[in-house]
Design an enzyme around this catalytic site. Structure first.
Site, PDB file in Angstrom:
ATOM      1  N   TRP A 135       0.832  -1.177  -0.162  1.00  0.00           N
ATOM      2  CA  TRP A 135       0.253  -0.021   0.073  1.00  0.00           C
ATOM      3  C   TRP A 135       0.696   1.285   0.014  1.00  0.00           C
ATOM      4  CZ3 TRP A 135      -0.128   3.806   3.635  1.00  0.00           C
ATOM      5  CH2 TRP A 135      -1.010   4.834   3.577  1.00  0.00           C
ATOM      6  N   HIS A 136       2.012   1.005   0.747  1.00  0.00           N
ATOM      7  CA  HIS A 136       3.022   2.512   0.867  1.00  0.00           C
ATOM      8  C   HIS A 136       3.656   2.652  -0.564  1.00  0.00           C
ATOM      9  CE1 HIS A 136       2.756   1.618   4.857  1.00  0.00           C
ATOM     10  NE2 HIS A 136       3.037   2.765   5.170  1.00  0.00           N
ATOM     11  N   GLY A 137       3.864   1.910  -1.609  1.00  0.00           N
ATOM     12  CA  GLY A 137       4.076   2.196  -2.784  1.00  0.00           C
ATOM     13  C   GLY A 137       4.466   0.978  -3.762  1.00  0.00           C
TER      14      GLY A 137
ATOM     15  N   PHE B 208       2.769   8.239  -0.848  1.00  0.00           N
ATOM     16  CA  PHE B 208       2.133   7.127  -0.779  1.00  0.00           C
ATOM     17  C   PHE B 208       0.649   7.263  -1.192  1.00  0.00           C
ATOM     18  CE2 PHE B 208       5.368   6.591   2.745  1.00  0.00           C
ATOM     19  CZ  PHE B 208       6.322   6.243   1.771  1.00  0.00           C
TER      20      PHE B 208
END
Length: 473
Positions: free
Chosen positions: A320-322, A473
């Protein structure tokens, strides 16, 4: 437009607050929506449609789910709503990553790469998609009635203090506040104080350390001293950057009469990774536990499945962060440690240990994870790991030494002191929230912060643009 910019501080925020307080209560949701859309459009007007579309789709699915009886049709409706939201997130955030990974494989096998025009990632997409999904799932679980007020719901999704980089909030936390909230001088002063605190943390500490982090991670063959100095600097930079942003978001909300939950609780004094995730980015941890870990089955399907669900939750949380393998590996790192800690507790192998042993031990695990999190790619991360075990020498390299200013080292030492003194101070003064709401404490804190805030504004005006780390993000 970011909070730490002159146009936000001296144009957008004063104008927004003046009009906000001149309007009657009934008109404030519309003004919040207009202001939030204006702030978002400052980045790219042509992506505003995506924010509007996500809002309208979530609102509509909420009404449909409420009318449908429990059963397969309702589950299909929920599935369709989540697929639509994740489809938007997948296309804008992960399409480039997927094509690049596919092309890397095909080129290795000797085939021509797939032609692809890179997709631009809209800012804040991960956050407002999560806001929408949590609302839809809550309505499906009948934990929250659907709202009939599209204006309030749209204002919640777009509410600018949490639009770009969180905290990740559930609609039911703010639904009543959109219907009724109090505005007091004490609350506004608390919000201003909290905003200035976050601003100073971001500009005076995080931004001051940032050049050292960049220099250390750019070393082709970092030594042991280079690597650990860079990793420690990033550990401090990330905390003061993101917690500073969260302070500013909570402060802005308080100036508008809203109460946001806390997002950090001194994470670097944690005695285990399990405790760390109860203290770091708490709104995201709560979201992942409630909407991902429980949806995967939580701890209801046996011991092995519990460990697997923990691991998968952190892997997907990392992704989800990247769109980068570094985030996947970072999630695997934390997921594996969480599973091991849970297994040790269940097997009664986990025994209480003194803080002087568990806090540094946990910090080493966290720092090792941050190296992967910060690196631009996996080879860069492993160059840092090689340096951290001394494979490239021990002492500080000349190529890094000349880039280190004494003021940066002083800032790092001050930041480290704040990390470990603040919890002690908090325990001594008792409940921080109730204390801050006392007028005298608010006044004293505001006066004490003013010189730091002015200094931060002067520094901001003199330096180049530095966005918040979590904006990516």
């Amino acid at each position: 437009m970011v909070f730490s910019s002159n146009v936000f501080l001296f144009l957008f925020l004063p104008l927004f607050l003046i009009v906000y307080y001149l309007l009657p209560f009934k008109g404030r949701s519309a003004w919040i929506l207009a202001g939030s859309y204006a702030l978002y459009s400052w980045w790219r007007l042509d992506f505003l449609w995506l924010l509007v579309a996500v809002t309208v789709v979530a609102y509509w699915f909420g009404l449909v789910l409420d009318r449908q009886p429990d059963g397969s049709q309702r589950r299909w409706t929920l599935t369709a709503a989540i697929v639509l939201n994740l489809g938007a997130l997948g296309y804008f955030k992960y399409a480039n990553f997927g094509v690049e990974s596919f092309n890397a494989i095909t080129q290795t096998l000797g085939f021509q790469p797939f032609a692809w025009a890179p997709v631009l990632l809209p800012i804040g997409l991960s956050f407002f998609i999560f806001h929408a999904i949590s609302y839809i799932v809550d309505v499906y679980r009948r934990e929250e009635p659907p709202t009939r007020n599209l204006l309030d719901f749209a204002a919640f999704i777009a509410l600018f203090p949490h639009l770009i980089a969180g905290p990740v909030l559930k609609y039911n936390l703010l639904a009543d506040q959109f219907r009724h909230r109090t505005h007091t001088l004490e609350g506004f002063s608390y919000g201003a104080t909290r905003f200035m605190t976050g601003f100073a943390k971001k500009v005076l500490i995080a931004d001051s350390i940032a050049p050292l982090v960049t220099a250390a991670f750019n070393q082709p063959n970092p030594t042991l001293a280079d690597s650990w100095l860079g990793a420690l600097a990033y550990t401090l930079q990330l905390y003061f950057d993101f917690s500073g942003y969260s302070d500013m978001a909570i402060g802005l909300a308080a100036m508008m009469g809203f109460k946001f939950p806390e997002n950090f609780n001194h994470p670097y004094i944690s005695r285990s990774i399990t405790e760390f995730w109860r203290r770091w980015h708490m709104s995201l941890s709560s979201w992942l536990r409630e909407y991902l870990y429980i949806s995967l089955g939580g701890n209801r399907r046996g011991r092995f499945r519990t460990y697997l669900n923990l691991w998968l939750t952190m892997v997907l949380g990392g992704l989800w962060h990247g769109a980068n393998w570094t985030f996947v590996l970072w999630g695997m790192w934390h997921g594996s440690i969480l599973a091991v800690e849970r297994r040790m507790k269940e097997a009664k192998l986990w025994k209480p240990s003194p803080a002087w042993l568990t806090i540094p031990g946990t910090m080493i695990l966290v720092i090792l994870g941050w190296v992967m999190f910060r690196a631009d790619n996996v080879p860069e991360a492993f160059r840092m790991y090689a340096g951290m075990v001394g494979l490239n020498g021990v002492g500080l390299s000349d190529t890094l030494a000349w880039q280190i200013r004494p003021s940066v080292i002083v800032t790092m030492l001050l930041a480290a002191v704040l990390v470990y003194v603040a919890p002690v101070w908090g325990n001594r003064v008792g409940d921080a929230g109730s204390r801050f709401l006392r007028p005298r404490v608010v006044m004293v804190a505001t006066v004490a912060l003013l010189p730091l805030f002015v200094l931060a504004v002067m520094k901001l005006s003199a330096q180049s643009y530095t966005p918040f780390l979590y904006f990516q993000f």
